[in-house]
Design an enzyme around this catalytic site. Structure first.
Site, mmCIF file in Angstrom:
data_model
loop_
_atom_site.group_PDB
_atom_site.id
_atom_site.type_symbol
_atom_site.label_atom_id
_atom_site.label_comp_id
_atom_site.label_asym_id
_atom_site.label_seq_id
_atom_site.Cartn_x
_atom_site.Cartn_y
_atom_site.Cartn_z
ATOM 1 N N LYS A 2 0.857 -1.197 0.000
ATOM 2 C CA LYS A 2 0.000 0.000 0.000
ATOM 3 C C LYS A 2 0.875 1.223 0.000
ATOM 4 O O LYS A 2 1.849 1.306 0.754
ATOM 5 C CB LYS A 2 -0.864 -0.016 1.287
ATOM 6 C CG LYS A 2 -1.749 1.189 1.467
ATOM 7 C CD LYS A 2 -3.117 0.950 0.866
ATOM 8 C CE LYS A 2 -3.949 2.227 0.793
ATOM 9 N NZ LYS A 2 -3.594 3.056 -0.392
ATOM 10 N N LYS A 30 5.117 1.900 -3.197
ATOM 11 C CA LYS A 30 5.159 3.307 -3.615
ATOM 12 C C LYS A 30 5.369 3.367 -5.112
ATOM 13 O O LYS A 30 6.037 2.502 -5.687
ATOM 14 C CB LYS A 30 6.323 4.027 -2.937
ATOM 15 C CG LYS A 30 6.191 5.531 -2.943
ATOM 16 C CD LYS A 30 5.153 5.970 -1.935
ATOM 17 C CE LYS A 30 5.157 7.433 -1.646
ATOM 18 N NZ LYS A 30 4.563 7.691 -0.326
ATOM 19 N N THR A 34 -3.880 13.285 6.496
ATOM 20 C CA THR A 34 -2.465 13.404 6.840
ATOM 21 C C THR A 34 -2.285 14.550 7.832
ATOM 22 O O THR A 34 -1.630 14.401 8.869
ATOM 23 C CB THR A 34 -1.610 13.632 5.573
ATOM 24 O OG1 THR A 34 -1.946 12.618 4.628
ATOM 25 C CG2 THR A 34 -0.123 13.566 5.878
#
Ligand code: GLU
Length: 410
Positions: free
Chosen positions: A66, A102, A186
């Site tokens: 992920k 990534k 975030t």
């Protein structure tokens, strides 16, 4: 030392402290696989331009890989590899059933049209489609990618597989199965870490002076949350310069004027440099931009009592050491920036079960996960007398090492 090398150094130390053999380090020091792709895109002027992209899958012992996809001219294979290792660590720290992945494409989205970006996004998905999927590797946004790009990618993947696949990617628009709270997740996570760190250091958020480097997704929402919590955001910056006001900046105005890439300082003449920004008098410093910003050169000049890394890799290992020796509490990236992937996980869960949660539910769950993760890392740092980065790596690496061992890989 490049990012990959410095990450490997800390992984090695963390595994040694946890008592693992060298073979575990051999497994975890590099991604399991990295795919390099070439993506031909028909540009608006009729010519074809060929872009290079990567997808790195660090480890999938715990669950599918992920992690986000970055569109940036400075993307390199080593950077994508390091970023995928950090995703594994983040998943371990907040205890998600994932390994790390990534992706990145070498491009400058600031110079591309909407349709060129669409063609590039779809081309990338076609190129990596064999190795990704809702139970294999689930991408998400990162630097200079957003919910529109996720939407195109989800659509392309669904066309290839011939069934609707919302769980293929997270960070989607709400109308396509995105989660409430993902856009600000975030920044919310960083806010929770700041609050927890401030508590440990006896600093009141009300009136605290905060400097934020970077005004992208994380930096801009974070400035807003800090401002709303009664803190004084005295400095912010973008790629072109920084703004400073010891009495606190007008964050709502700046948010209103920023463009979609987080650029706002171009509208002002009385700017300072990013270098000056980092050394400003303040209580809390949040690097929320790019890598290698706090180094051995400027670590001695940092005035903040707490540094919280909202960006990936903003502080070098030498600087980590200097800040820790100076008694500055450094909350490392793999902990502080894990709010994004946590809500991405919630989005994926909602997609898989086809049942959607309210924003309050998402925030409540995020809060619980991050408070626990912070406490785990902080108390390990205290009991083992190590810095917060090493403690975070120790927490982050443990489950994937265990899972790899149980699978018989090591
Ligand atoms: N790109 C973000 C990160 O670096 C989010 C990844 C995700 O949501 O999967 O943590």
């Amino acid at each position: 030392m490049n990012l990959l090398h410095s990450t490997q150094t800390v992984i090695k130390e963390a595994l040694e402290k946890l008592g693992y053999q060298e073979a575990m380090y051999e497994l975890l020091k590099e991604p399991l696989r990295v795919l390099t792709v070439r993506i031909p895109v028909r540009m608006d002027n009729g010519e074809v331009k060929v872009f290079t992209g990567y997808r790195s899958q660090h480890n999938d012992a715990v669950g599918p890989a992920k992690g986000g996809i970055r569109f940036h001219p400075d993307v390199t294979e080593d950077e994508v590899k390091a970023l995928s290792i950090w995703m594994s660590l983040k998943a371990g720290i907040v205890d998600l059933p994932y390994g790390g992945g990534k992706g990145g494409i070498i491009c400058d989205p600031r110079e591309m049209s909407f349709r060129e970006l669409e063609r590039l996004s779809r081309g990338y998905v076609r190129a990596i489609s064999q190795i990704v999927g809702p139970t294999k590797d689930i991408p998400a946004p990162d630097v200079f990618t957003n919910s529109q790009i996720m939407a195109w990618m989800m659509d392309e993947y669904s066309r290839i597989r011939e069934f609707d696949s919302p769980g293929f990617i997270t960070g989607k628009p709400i109308a396509l199965g995105g989660s409430h709270g993902r856009e600000t997740a975030t920044a919310k996570g960083v806010t929770i870490c700041i609050r927890e760190a401030a508590k440990r250091r006896g600093i009141k958020l009300e009136g605290a002076r905060v400097v934020v480097q970077g005004f992208g997704n994380a930096g801009s929402y974070l400035s807003k949350f800090m401002h709303d919590a009664g803190a004084k955001v005295v400095g912010i910056s973008d790629a072109y310069g920084a703004l400073y006001d010891p009495n606190g900046l007008d964050i709502d105005y700046l948010l209103d004027r920023r463009d979609s890439f987080g650029t706002v300082t171009k509208l002002f003449t009385n700017t300072i440099s990013n270098k000056e920004l980092l050394e400003l008098e303040c209580d809390i410093l949040v690097p929320a931009a790019i890598e290698n910003q706090i180094t051995a050169q400027n670590a001695h000049n940092i005035k903040a009592q707490i540094v919280v890394e909202a960006a990936n890799g903003p502080t070098t290992l030498e600087a980590t050491k200097i800040l820790t020796e100076r008694g500055i509490l450094l909350v490392p990236d793999v902990l502080a920036s894990s709010g994004g992937v946590t809500v991405s996980y919630f989005e994926w869960v909602q997609n898989n079960q086809g049942y959607y949660w309210s924003e309050e539910e998402v925030i409540e769950k995020l809060e619980k996960v991050l408070v626990k993760a912070f406490e785990n890392v902080y108390s390990l740092a205290q009991t083992r007398r190590v810095d917060m980065r090493l403690a975070a790596y120790m927490v982050g690496v443990r489950k994937m090492a265990e899972a790899s061992r149980f699978r018989g890989w090591v």
